[in-house]
Each structure stands twice: as C-alpha cells, then as structure tokens.
Scaffold this motif. Structure first.
Motif, PDB file in Angstrom:
ATOM      1  N   TYR A   1       5.958   5.014   2.808  1.00  0.00           N
ATOM      2  CA  TYR A   1       4.570   5.439   3.018  1.00  0.00           C
ATOM      3  C   TYR A   1       4.311   5.678   4.504  1.00  0.00           C
ATOM      4  CZ  TYR A   1       2.156   4.717  -1.490  1.00  0.00           C
ATOM      5  OH  TYR A   1       1.696   4.830  -2.774  1.00  0.00           O
ATOM      6  N   VAL A   2       4.758   4.730   5.322  1.00  0.00           N
ATOM      7  CA  VAL A   2       4.483   4.796   6.756  1.00  0.00           C
ATOM      8  C   VAL A   2       5.259   5.936   7.416  1.00  0.00           C
ATOM      9  CG1 VAL A   2       4.730   3.564   8.946  1.00  0.00           C
ATOM     10  CG2 VAL A   2       3.880   2.358   6.931  1.00  0.00           C
ATOM     11  N   LEU A   3       6.540   6.082   7.058  1.00  0.00           N
ATOM     12  CA  LEU A   3       7.365   7.110   7.702  1.00  0.00           C
ATOM     13  C   LEU A   3       7.031   8.522   7.241  1.00  0.00           C
ATOM     14  CD1 LEU A   3      11.063   6.001   8.209  1.00  0.00           C
ATOM     15  CD2 LEU A   3       9.210   6.130   9.837  1.00  0.00           C
ATOM     16  N   GLU A   4       6.559   8.660   6.007  1.00  0.00           N
ATOM     17  CA  GLU A   4       6.191   9.960   5.438  1.00  0.00           C
ATOM     18  C   GLU A   4       7.287  11.017   5.608  1.00  0.00           C
ATOM     19  OE1 GLU A   4       1.449  10.327   5.357  1.00  0.00           O
ATOM     20  OE2 GLU A   4       2.322  10.712   7.319  1.00  0.00           O
TER      21      GLU A   4
ATOM     22  N   GLU B   1      13.542   6.313  -2.857  1.00  0.00           N
ATOM     23  CA  GLU B   1      12.092   6.317  -2.647  1.00  0.00           C
ATOM     24  C   GLU B   1      11.675   7.495  -1.779  1.00  0.00           C
ATOM     25  OE1 GLU B   1       8.448   5.417  -3.572  1.00  0.00           O
ATOM     26  OE2 GLU B   1      10.139   4.251  -4.348  1.00  0.00           O
ATOM     27  N   ALA B   2      12.529   7.864  -0.826  1.00  0.00           N
ATOM     28  CA  ALA B   2      12.243   9.048  -0.012  1.00  0.00           C
ATOM     29  C   ALA B   2      12.242  10.304  -0.878  1.00  0.00           C
ATOM     30  CB  ALA B   2      13.273   9.174   1.104  1.00  0.00           C
TER      31      ALA B   2
ATOM     32  N   ILE C   1       0.418  -3.159  -0.859  1.00  0.00           N
ATOM     33  CA  ILE C   1       0.949  -1.993  -0.147  1.00  0.00           C
ATOM     34  C   ILE C   1      -0.194  -1.200   0.476  1.00  0.00           C
ATOM     35  CG2 ILE C   1       2.148   0.209  -0.447  1.00  0.00           C
ATOM     36  CD1 ILE C   1       3.780  -1.141  -2.671  1.00  0.00           C
ATOM     37  N   ASP C   2      -1.261  -1.012  -0.295  1.00  0.00           N
ATOM     38  CA  ASP C   2      -2.418  -0.263   0.213  1.00  0.00           C
ATOM     39  C   ASP C   2      -3.030  -0.956   1.423  1.00  0.00           C
ATOM     40  OD1 ASP C   2      -2.061   1.582  -1.789  1.00  0.00           O
ATOM     41  OD2 ASP C   2      -3.624   0.764  -3.097  1.00  0.00           O
ATOM     42  N   LYS C   3      -3.115  -2.288   1.381  1.00  0.00           N
ATOM     43  CA  LYS C   3      -3.688  -3.043   2.497  1.00  0.00           C
ATOM     44  C   LYS C   3      -2.834  -2.886   3.751  1.00  0.00           C
ATOM     45  CE  LYS C   3      -6.122  -6.175   4.743  1.00  0.00           C
ATOM     46  NZ  LYS C   3      -7.483  -5.880   5.257  1.00  0.00           N
ATOM     47  N   LEU C   4      -1.521  -3.071   3.609  1.00  0.00           N
ATOM     48  CA  LEU C   4      -0.624  -2.934   4.756  1.00  0.00           C
ATOM     49  C   LEU C   4      -0.666  -1.518   5.319  1.00  0.00           C
ATOM     50  CD1 LEU C   4       2.389  -4.963   3.330  1.00  0.00           C
ATOM     51  CD2 LEU C   4       1.076  -5.578   5.372  1.00  0.00           C
ATOM     52  N   TYR C   5      -0.653  -0.547   4.420  1.00  0.00           N
ATOM     53  CA  TYR C   5      -0.669   0.848   4.864  1.00  0.00           C
ATOM     54  C   TYR C   5      -1.976   1.176   5.582  1.00  0.00           C
ATOM     55  CZ  TYR C   5      -0.454   5.941   4.703  1.00  0.00           C
ATOM     56  OH  TYR C   5      -0.453   7.276   5.047  1.00  0.00           O
TER      57      TYR C   5
END
Length: 392
Positions: A87-90, A109-110, A314-318
């Motif tokens: 999510y972070v690296l996109e 996942e990528a 995950i949503d919170k961390l992101y």
C-alpha cells in the motif's frame, strides 16, 4: 501420468522449465494424493481466473508456514503485513525487486496491486538463496497470473545475480523481508564489494541486517527509487559493531521517509516484533529532511495463537503514513536534528507524544478520602440512631 503432465506444463512456460516435481510415481498408492486430484479435477475450476488457483496455492503455503518453526531468521511474511507495505510503496508503474523473495509473497501482492495489467510484464524480479523456495516463487507467480517475471536462485549478499552492465540493476521499487540477524553472511567480502554496497560500512559477520539495507539502497533507481524493508526492531537502536555508525550515516543520507515498528506475534512461529523502514531517493517536498515515526505496536488485532493486521489495522497504519503528521499516541514527524539529539536512535517510542492521565495531587486524594470517611461515619451514626429509635 502426473510426471508427464508436469513436463507438458513446463513446455508451455519457459518460466517453469526444470522446476516442477516429477516424482509423483512414488505416490501411486497414496489415497490422499488421489483424493486431492479428484477434488481439483472439477469443472468449476475451469471457469475461474488464474488468480483463484494462485490463491489456493498460497493458502497451502500459508498453512505450511504455520507448522514450520524457523531458527535461522527466516520467517514467512504474513500477507496482511505485505499488503500494508505494498500500500505504502504503490508499485503501479516501473520495475520491482525483492532480493530475498522466499516463496514470492511480496511479489504476489505487488501483482495484485498492479491489477494484473501489462505493467506486470517484465517488471517483476526476485532472488532467493534457497533452491526450493526459488522454485515455489516461480510457481506462485505463474499461478497468480504474472506473465513475464525473473526469479534468480542464489545468495544475494555474496553473489547478486540481477545485474545490468556488470553492476547492480536499479529498480523503482525494492521490497523485502530478508532473514533476520543473519550470521556468516559474507562480511569478509563486503569490505571490497565490487558493487559498492558497503556505502555506509560493514556491519560485521554476526548480523547481516544492515547489509541487506545497504544492498537495497544501492538497488534503488536514481530519482524514482523507493524501498520498504522488514527488519527486527533491533536495527532501530542496536549499537553492536559498526551498526550505530551505519545508522548515523543512513539518517544523514536523508533517505529515510518513515519508520514503523509493529506489535509482537505477527510472524508464524515467533513472538519477535518486527518493524519496517520506508526510504526514497526523492522525497515529497514536505517530507524532505524529516522522518515520520509511527508507533504501530498497538495497531493490531489479538488472536489466540497469533496476532494479525486486519483491514482496519492496515487502514490505520496507512492513514498515519498518508497524513504524515503528529498524532498523539501514534506518530510524530521529526527533523534530522531531533534524531541527532537522540544519538541516532530510530525507535518511535523515543519521539511520539503519549497521552498521560492527569495525576491528582496527593493532598487532594487524601482530602477526598477523609471527606468520604467522615461521610461514612455520619451515615453509620444515623443508621444506629434509626435502629435505636425503631426499638423503643
């Protein structure tokens, strides 16, 4: 018959050539294998996308990981953690490398994140030391619909194989969960590494964590390169050997964008608490010269045997990463001067502001106790008087 089927599959895909097992004849009398074949010989599976087969394959890998205890620093990366990092690296464009790809979980996942577009063609690279895991990674990617990928087998630190023009190939995204605290990883050769990976020094043969980070930094493309690496939390504060000096240089490089220590028991077979670092060649303007410190130790969902990162976690961390701001109990954006003042410690708990319950002064507590005590005695007297009057 199964052995012949494996040969036919390999002929259809050069990516799988020579890696599929061909010793199924040993199971001729195995009822379990027969039952599995019966279940998968189903018309329903003919109509589903390739990713469904891949997910079934990944399910069995996941179940296997839960039953294998690791003692060499290699742990199966939970899918929820991989999802958070991707999510972070996109990785929506460019080329992607996992230099310690294991069974291919991060690369898969990528692929999911890229939505199976043409971007997956020729954009997925990985290297894995373990022969079996490298073969599994190829099968995993193939079953998830990746068309053109390059998985090399070999020791990344001693002999990187993904090269271009005799030097390390450069990638837009570099992502990995390398073996934790790897010993005997090749420190002797690191001092004169011909690829220049010892840019911040040699961490010593007792622990290869920073060697992996240095390798990944040197694999980032100039301008567009970014990386996410999962590490034991010790890299944030350990001072053994030259690690403190390497960490100092890493901070001073200005490449660190965010630090995320996570909670315990997220990995199968260990209570070890991981962290992950986000680094970029080119920072957004408001991130330059600053580091987001996120304390994610409490952002998880406890389970009986193992904690997990559910979608809400995950949503919170992101969101903490996207917001890139101070949030009480969770995050703080610090300057390089702040880190220098803390002697280059990167543990977010040293920076995040935590909510403190107001402590009532002792005299106030004592007075409330005495008032309550006097009230109790008054009530007791009234009760005794009422009892006495009732008896007259």
């Amino acid at each position: 018959m199964l052995d012949h089927a494996m040969e036919l599959i390999e002929k259809e895909s050069s990516q799988l050539e020579g890696i599929l097992p061909k010793d199924y004849h040993a199971f001729n009398n195995d009822s379990l294998l027969h039952e599995l074949l019966r279940l998968f010989n189903n018309d329903v599976l003919d109509d589903v996308g390739g990713d469904i087969i891949g997910r079934i394959y990944e399910y069995f890998l996941n179940k296997f990981a839960k039953n294998v205890a690791q003692d060499d620093g290699v742990f199966f990366t939970p899918k929820s953690l991989v999802k958070m990092i991707v999510y972070v690296l996109e990785p929506k464009k460019g080329i992607l490398l996992d230099p310690a790809c294991g069974s291919g979980g991060m690369l898969i996942e990528a692929v999911h994140h890229m939505h199976y577009s043409e971007l997956c063609c020729g954009s997925i690279f990985g290297q894995e030391k373990n022969v079996t895991n490298a073969a599994i990674a190829k099968m995993n990617l193939y079953l998830h619909g990746a068309i053109d990928f390059n998985i090399m087998q070999g020791d990344t630190l001693r002999e990187p194989k993904i090269l271009q023009g005799g030097q390390l190939a450069r990638f837009d995204c570099v992502i990995a969960n390398p073996p934790f605290a790897l010993k005997d990883w090749g420190a002797k050769e690191w001092n004169s590494d011909k690829y220049g990976r010892n840019l911040w020094g040699n961490p010593g043969d007792g622990c290869g964590d920073y060697a992996w980070i240095e390798h990944m930094v040197m694999s980032m493309a100039r301008g567009t390169g970014r990386l996410a690496v999962v590490m034991p939390q010790g890299v944030l504060f350990r001072n053994q050997g030259k690690e403190k000096d390497i960490r100092r240089q890493m901070v001073e490089s200005g490449l660190i964008e965010a630090v995320f220590p996570l909670g315990e028991k997220l990995f199968y077979g260990t209570g070890l608490s991981p962290c992950f670092l986000i680094m970029r060649r080119t920072m957004p303007a408001n991130h330059s010269g600053r580091i987001l410190m996120v304390d994610g130790s409490s952002i998880l969902t406890p389970k009986r045997a193992q904690n997990v990162l559910e979608q809400k976690d995950i949503d919170k961390l992101y969101q903490l990463y996207v917001d890139y701001r101070d949030e009480e109990d969770y995050s703080r954006v610090v300057t390089l001067d702040d880190v220098r003042a803390k002697d280059y410690i990167l543990s977010p708990s040293s920076y995040v502001q935590y909510h403190e319950e107001e402590v009532e002064p002792y005299e106030s507590v004592r007075q409330r106790f005495m008032d309550a005590y006097e009230e109790m005695k008054r009530c007791e007297r009234e009760f005794r008087e009422a009892i006495s009057d009732a008896g007259k």
